[in-house]
Design an enzyme around this catalytic site. Structure first.
Site, PDB file in Angstrom:
ATOM      1  CG  PHE A   1      -1.972   1.035   1.187  1.00 11.28           C
ATOM      2  CD1 PHE A   1      -3.078   0.886   0.363  1.00 11.28           C
ATOM      3  CD2 PHE A   1      -1.855   2.192   1.936  1.00 11.28           C
ATOM      4  CE1 PHE A   1      -4.047   1.861   0.301  1.00 11.28           C
ATOM      5  CE2 PHE A   1      -2.829   3.183   1.871  1.00 11.28           C
ATOM      6  CZ  PHE A   1      -3.929   3.019   1.056  1.00 11.28           C
TER       7      PHE A   1
ATOM      8  CG  ASP B   1      -1.019  -2.136   6.674  1.00  8.99           C
ATOM      9  OD1 ASP B   1      -2.124  -2.299   7.237  1.00  8.99           O
ATOM     10  OD2 ASP B   1      -0.745  -1.125   6.002  1.00  8.99           O
TER      11      ASP B   1
END
Lengths: 348, 348
Positions: free
Chosen positions: B56, B133
């Site tokens: 990301f 994450d």
């Protein structure tokens, strides 16, 4: 919603802070904003970090951490007059050493409520960057950042802007100083063409470069409403009422509380204080507990010996302040503070 | 309210993440939490920062900023199988160089929805710290952090935990790893005896040392309710429903959408993907706009060519997914995406 940090920032800039559109964002906490801003300034300047010894804990801690991480010195100075806080002369003297990278100063002192001469200190500091912490002034005292020549500021929205505990904080950088600074936290909300997603970091040219993660929308809406109400009432009217409310506390103190062992811990001149008053007393902690438990009055205990009475000029009435003072006087006269559980807890 | 970051963190730990009490706080944004955690780990380890090229954007940017600030290398590796993302073998190979300080890996890939083998990657990484994450998995796929031997994680609460845009994020550090780490942001909510206020920084011994400023209470209450609902439904049931919902998209794609120029951009095996499916199409952007403007369906456009369909297993029904797919098929068959204003905007 994606533009809420700058949209609400613009409302705050124009309606409360005396700044321009594009100079304020609302995001993160005061602590994180102070970290981002001071860290960015330190990238471009050698020297020590400076603040006054009585500044708010998180301000001192952030600077202490940055100093430790960068092998810099954190210098804490004592104002010549501790009750009235840092003066332009104090700051001129402290920055006279050529090796000061920046100073962090609170506009209103959290403990005494002393109001700093923002414009005078900016002038005295010359080219040394001052980062203002407006947490205890924003919404209660006009900062007039542009007129005062201020370049950098942070502050919270949950005190006099009424946005609720932990509501997102603000960060101000004067337009001409923005492009030289880079936040240490390189987040996707600061990225130019954010949703292209496939490139290296390339921050927005303006104030958005200080954004990091997704903005907290629920809190931002609360800030927006708090700012609108504040701007609608207008800072001159708010300031006049806050002076009157705190003057009531000071007068009542002199007439009734000094005899009970209290001492005024705030400047006596209303022009030199913000919208809270500290009353010092050796038994401040049990007095605070008794006010909460037995009198339905909520002060803040500020160690070691302060009962801090904050007045929210937007909605606190003179009658409420008078009633609170009557209850305070009554419970101390009756010794009710000697009956409470005086064990420490995390918040008053 | 002052203990909300740990109280809600404990709910999240037990009910969603498979962690223990005292190992999770809810605070700040994912970006800020990732910055704090990776920076703290880097204080104790030499070497390069590692992540996969498809991770990301904010994860890549935070690492890019830390690398630049500390004179370290940021190494982006390409998984051998980009559709399925980083495998244990990829990670074993990438950390085989002795000079890797840490790696950041997403449990579910934001673009393809690929689900990483968290336990396998932890084992393959050996002593090299992996920061997970969990933004695209928390609340949709069990992470079982303790059982998997994971030491560090961050993630958002506004995707599958339904706490609203920008709701505060979480940070997990396994109990035995906490005391060795110090957040780079020294804030007053991490301070031992926080309200003593007159001392130098001395962080709490446990997970609270990663707090910074005042916790955002409005957002925290939303997280609390999202977590409670998720825990009540239970991750096994949520996971089963999400596999069934995404399987419906894949099947519909094969039967009706492939013929219209779509290509599946997510793993075909439901066990290898999270709770969203990417459909690739050369005209993905106008198709996304047409879905929003003309069909009341809200996808995410993820550049350059993905229509990302997220299903919220807690409340999205099979009928809703089927209807959305029928509308997607209908508008592409009729060429309605050729009629929309295809000018770029910041969010789909």
């Amino acid at each position: 919603w994606i533009d809420a940090p700058t949209r609400v920032g613009d409302l705050l800039a124009k309606g409360v802070l005396g700044a321009e559109n594009g100079e304020v964002i609302v995001s993160d906490s005061t602590t994180v904003n102070l970290f981002k801003l001071t860290s960015a300034i330190l990238d471009g300047r050698e020297g020590a970090l400076l603040t006054d010894a009585g500044n708010f804990p998180t301000d001192r801690y952030v600077l202490e951490g940055l100093a430790a991480g960068r092998g810099r010195e954190l210098r804490l100075f004592e104002p010549a007059d501790t009750l009235h806080g840092p003066s332009p002369e104090d700051v001129a003297q402290a920055v006279a050493h050529a090796d000061v990278a920046l100073a962090v100063i609170s506009h209103v002192a959290y403990s005494s409520g002393a109001l700093a001469d923002l414009k005078g200190i900016e002038a005295a500091a010359g080219s040394t960057p001052i980062v203002w912490d407006l947490s205890h002034s924003a919404g209660a005292v006009a900062a007039d950042l542009s007129a005062a020549g201020a370049r950098y500021a942070v502050g919270c929205t949950y005190k006099h802007l009424n946005a609720g505990p932990g509501a997102p904080a603000f960060l101000y950088v004067r337009e001409d100083a923005q492009s030289a600074l880079r936040s240490p936290i390189w987040g996707w909300f600061a990225q130019r063409e954010q949703f292209a997603m496939e490139r290296s970091y390339d921050p927005e040219p303006g104030i958005r470069r200080f954004l990091a993660g997704t903005p907290p929308i629920l809190g931002l809406i609360a800030v927006q409403e708090g700012v609108k109400l504040t701007a609608e009432a207008g800072l001159p009217a708010i300031r006049a009422k806050s002076e009157s409310l705190t003057e009531l506390i000071v007068t009542y103190h002199d007439e009734h509380l000094a005899a009970l062992g209290f001492e005024l811990g705030s400047p006596r001149d209303p022009g030199r204080r913000g919208a809270h008053v500290s009353l010092r007393h050796p038994l401040a902690w049990p007095i605070c507990r008794a006010l909460i438990d037995r009198a339905d009055v909520t002060p803040d205990f500020r160690g070691p010996d302060r009962v801090r009475l904050g007045v929210a000029p937007l909605y606190t009435t003179h009658v409420e302040v008078f009633d609170a003072l009557e209850r305070l006087r009554g419970l101390v006269e009756l010794g009710e503070h000697e009956l409470v559980d005086a064990a420490p807890s995390r918040v008053t």
